[in-house]
Design a protein around this motif. Structure first.
Motif, PDB file in Angstrom:
ATOM      1  N   CYS A  38       0.849  -1.202   0.000  1.00 19.49           N
ATOM      2  CA  CYS A  38       0.000   0.000   0.000  1.00 19.49           C
ATOM      3  C   CYS A  38       0.882   1.248   0.000  1.00 19.49           C
ATOM      4  CB  CYS A  38      -0.889   0.033   1.239  1.00 19.49           C
ATOM      5  SG  CYS A  38      -2.106  -1.279   1.314  1.00 19.49           S
ATOM      6  N   TRP A  39       0.743   2.048  -1.040  1.00 16.00           N
ATOM      7  CA  TRP A  39       1.558   3.246  -1.206  1.00 16.00           C
ATOM      8  C   TRP A  39       0.657   4.471  -1.315  1.00 16.00           C
ATOM      9  CZ3 TRP A  39       6.792   2.940  -0.851  1.00 16.00           C
ATOM     10  CH2 TRP A  39       7.308   1.643  -0.846  1.00 16.00           C
ATOM     11  N   ALA A  57       2.782   3.394   4.086  1.00 16.53           N
ATOM     12  CA  ALA A  57       2.236   3.783   5.387  1.00 16.53           C
ATOM     13  C   ALA A  57       2.873   3.011   6.538  1.00 16.53           C
ATOM     14  CB  ALA A  57       0.726   3.592   5.409  1.00 16.53           C
ATOM     15  N   LYS A  58       3.141   1.749   6.338  1.00 19.56           N
ATOM     16  CA  LYS A  58       3.665   0.891   7.410  1.00 19.56           C
ATOM     17  C   LYS A  58       5.131   1.184   7.714  1.00 19.56           C
ATOM     18  CE  LYS A  58       3.368  -3.190   9.750  1.00 19.56           C
ATOM     19  NZ  LYS A  58       2.610  -3.219  10.964  1.00 19.56           N
ATOM     20  N   THR A  59       5.914   1.472   6.691  1.00 20.48           N
ATOM     21  CA  THR A  59       7.360   1.600   6.878  1.00 20.48           C
ATOM     22  C   THR A  59       7.892   3.003   6.642  1.00 20.48           C
ATOM     23  OG1 THR A  59       7.868   1.061   4.582  1.00 20.48           O
ATOM     24  CG2 THR A  59       7.651  -0.783   6.131  1.00 20.48           C
ATOM     25  N   ARG A  60       7.116   3.851   5.998  1.00 22.39           N
ATOM     26  CA  ARG A  60       7.492   5.225   5.628  1.00 22.39           C
ATOM     27  C   ARG A  60       8.623   5.276   4.595  1.00 22.39           C
ATOM     28  NH1 ARG A  60       3.259   5.576   8.243  1.00 22.39           N
ATOM     29  NH2 ARG A  60       2.877   7.124   9.839  1.00 22.39           N
ATOM     30  N   LYS A 110      -9.382   5.415   0.748  1.00 24.86           N
ATOM     31  CA  LYS A 110      -9.198   6.101   2.019  1.00 24.86           C
ATOM     32  C   LYS A 110      -7.737   6.439   2.245  1.00 24.86           C
ATOM     33  CE  LYS A 110     -12.741   3.850   4.842  1.00 24.86           C
ATOM     34  NZ  LYS A 110     -12.832   2.980   6.021  1.00 24.86           N
ATOM     35  N   PRO A 111      -7.477   7.666   2.705  1.00 29.66           N
ATOM     36  CA  PRO A 111      -6.093   8.011   3.024  1.00 29.66           C
ATOM     37  C   PRO A 111      -5.669   7.392   4.355  1.00 29.66           C
ATOM     38  CG  PRO A 111      -7.529   9.846   3.536  1.00 29.66           C
ATOM     39  CD  PRO A 111      -8.389   8.782   2.891  1.00 29.66           C
ATOM     40  N   ASP A 112      -4.404   7.222   4.531  1.00 26.94           N
ATOM     41  CA  ASP A 112      -3.837   6.830   5.814  1.00 26.94           C
ATOM     42  C   ASP A 112      -3.333   8.117   6.460  1.00 26.94           C
ATOM     43  OD1 ASP A 112      -2.443   4.397   7.431  1.00 26.94           O
ATOM     44  OD2 ASP A 112      -1.130   6.155   7.339  1.00 26.94           O
ATOM     45  N   LYS A 113      -3.851   8.449   7.637  1.00 27.08           N
ATOM     46  CA  LYS A 113      -3.508   9.734   8.257  1.00 27.08           C
ATOM     47  C   LYS A 113      -2.016   9.862   8.525  1.00 27.08           C
ATOM     48  CE  LYS A 113      -8.014  10.453  10.307  1.00 27.08           C
ATOM     49  NZ  LYS A 113      -8.806  10.520  11.525  1.00 27.08           N
ATOM     50  N   GLY A 114      -1.388   8.778   8.958  1.00 26.97           N
ATOM     51  CA  GLY A 114       0.047   8.820   9.237  1.00 26.97           C
ATOM     52  C   GLY A 114       0.861   9.038   7.979  1.00 26.97           C
ATOM     53  N   ALA A 115       0.500   8.340   6.908  1.00 26.66           N
ATOM     54  CA  ALA A 115       1.222   8.485   5.636  1.00 26.66           C
ATOM     55  C   ALA A 115       1.020   9.888   5.073  1.00 26.66           C
ATOM     56  CB  ALA A 115       0.760   7.432   4.636  1.00 26.66           C
ATOM     57  N   THR A 116      -0.194  10.391   5.172  1.00 27.20           N
ATOM     58  CA  THR A 116      -0.490  11.738   4.675  1.00 27.20           C
ATOM     59  C   THR A 116       0.307  12.783   5.462  1.00 27.20           C
ATOM     60  OG1 THR A 116      -2.698  11.020   4.031  1.00 27.20           O
ATOM     61  CG2 THR A 116      -2.351  13.389   4.230  1.00 27.20           C
ATOM     62  N   ALA A 117       0.347  12.636   6.775  1.00 24.04           N
ATOM     63  CA  ALA A 117       1.114  13.570   7.603  1.00 24.04           C
ATOM     64  C   ALA A 117       2.602  13.489   7.271  1.00 24.04           C
ATOM     65  CB  ALA A 117       0.890  13.265   9.084  1.00 24.04           C
TER      66      ALA A 117
END
Length: 176
Positions: A38-39, A57-60, A110-117
């Motif tokens: 997931c990117w 999202a999981k690894t940044r 749906k966005p991932d809040k952590g990835a978006t931040a």
């Protein structure tokens, strides 16, 4: 969990994926997909050129495509696949196995809040770097400077600090 290579695109990035991207790419739900596939993507502008930035999202783990122009003759996921493969091969010895496991492609709604931040933080850091270089009479060069800046870019999730590439390798190892 399924190994569906999937992306989430910001509203600004979506038009750059091509007219038929959402028509020809199936919608997927992140919770049903292996998180390493997931990117999340956004766009960064430099000198009126468009650069696409993606992170996992999981690894940044983060990488850049650009300067980018829409080519409706090529499905965006083919470009994404090639660029991701090129980036992963710089630090991940099992890149071929990663892509052999891909069952399909998809897009995330749906966005991932952590990835978006995280992507917003990266863009802000790029802006600071651009301003600093300008104050010194230099100009930022993308994607070269991006690679240097974010090659070993520490980050954190829930207070735990790590290097994204190391985390990617660790998570991959735990999946085997």
């Amino acid at each position: 969990m399924n190994a569906i290579l999937s992306i989430y695109s910001s509203k600004k990035l979506t038009p750059l994926l091509g007219k038929n991207f959402h028509k020809t790419t199936p919608k997927v739900v992140a919770e049903k997909i292996n998180p390493l596939y997931c990117w999340y993507g956004d766009i960064y502008y430099l000198d009126r050129k468009k650069y696409l930035i993606f992170c996992n999202a999981k690894t940044r783990v983060i990488f850049m495509i650009g300067p980018y122009q829409v080519d409706n003759k090529i499905h965006f996921m083919n470009i994404f696949h090639d660029q991701l493969k090129k980036h992963l091969s710089k630090f991940f010895a099992d890149t071929e196995n990663y892509f052999e496991k891909v069952e399909d492609i998809g897009y995330l709604e749906k966005p991932d809040k952590g990835a978006t931040a995280f992507l917003n933080r990266v863009k802000e850091d790029l802006n600071y770097s651009k301003a600093y270089r300008k104050s010194e009479g230099n100009q930022m060069k993308l994607p070269e400077d991006f690679e240097i800046m974010f090659e070993r870019y520490p980050t954190s999730i829930k207070g735990k600090f790590f290097f994204p590439e190391d985390r990617f390798i660790e998570v991959w190892g735990n999946l085997k």
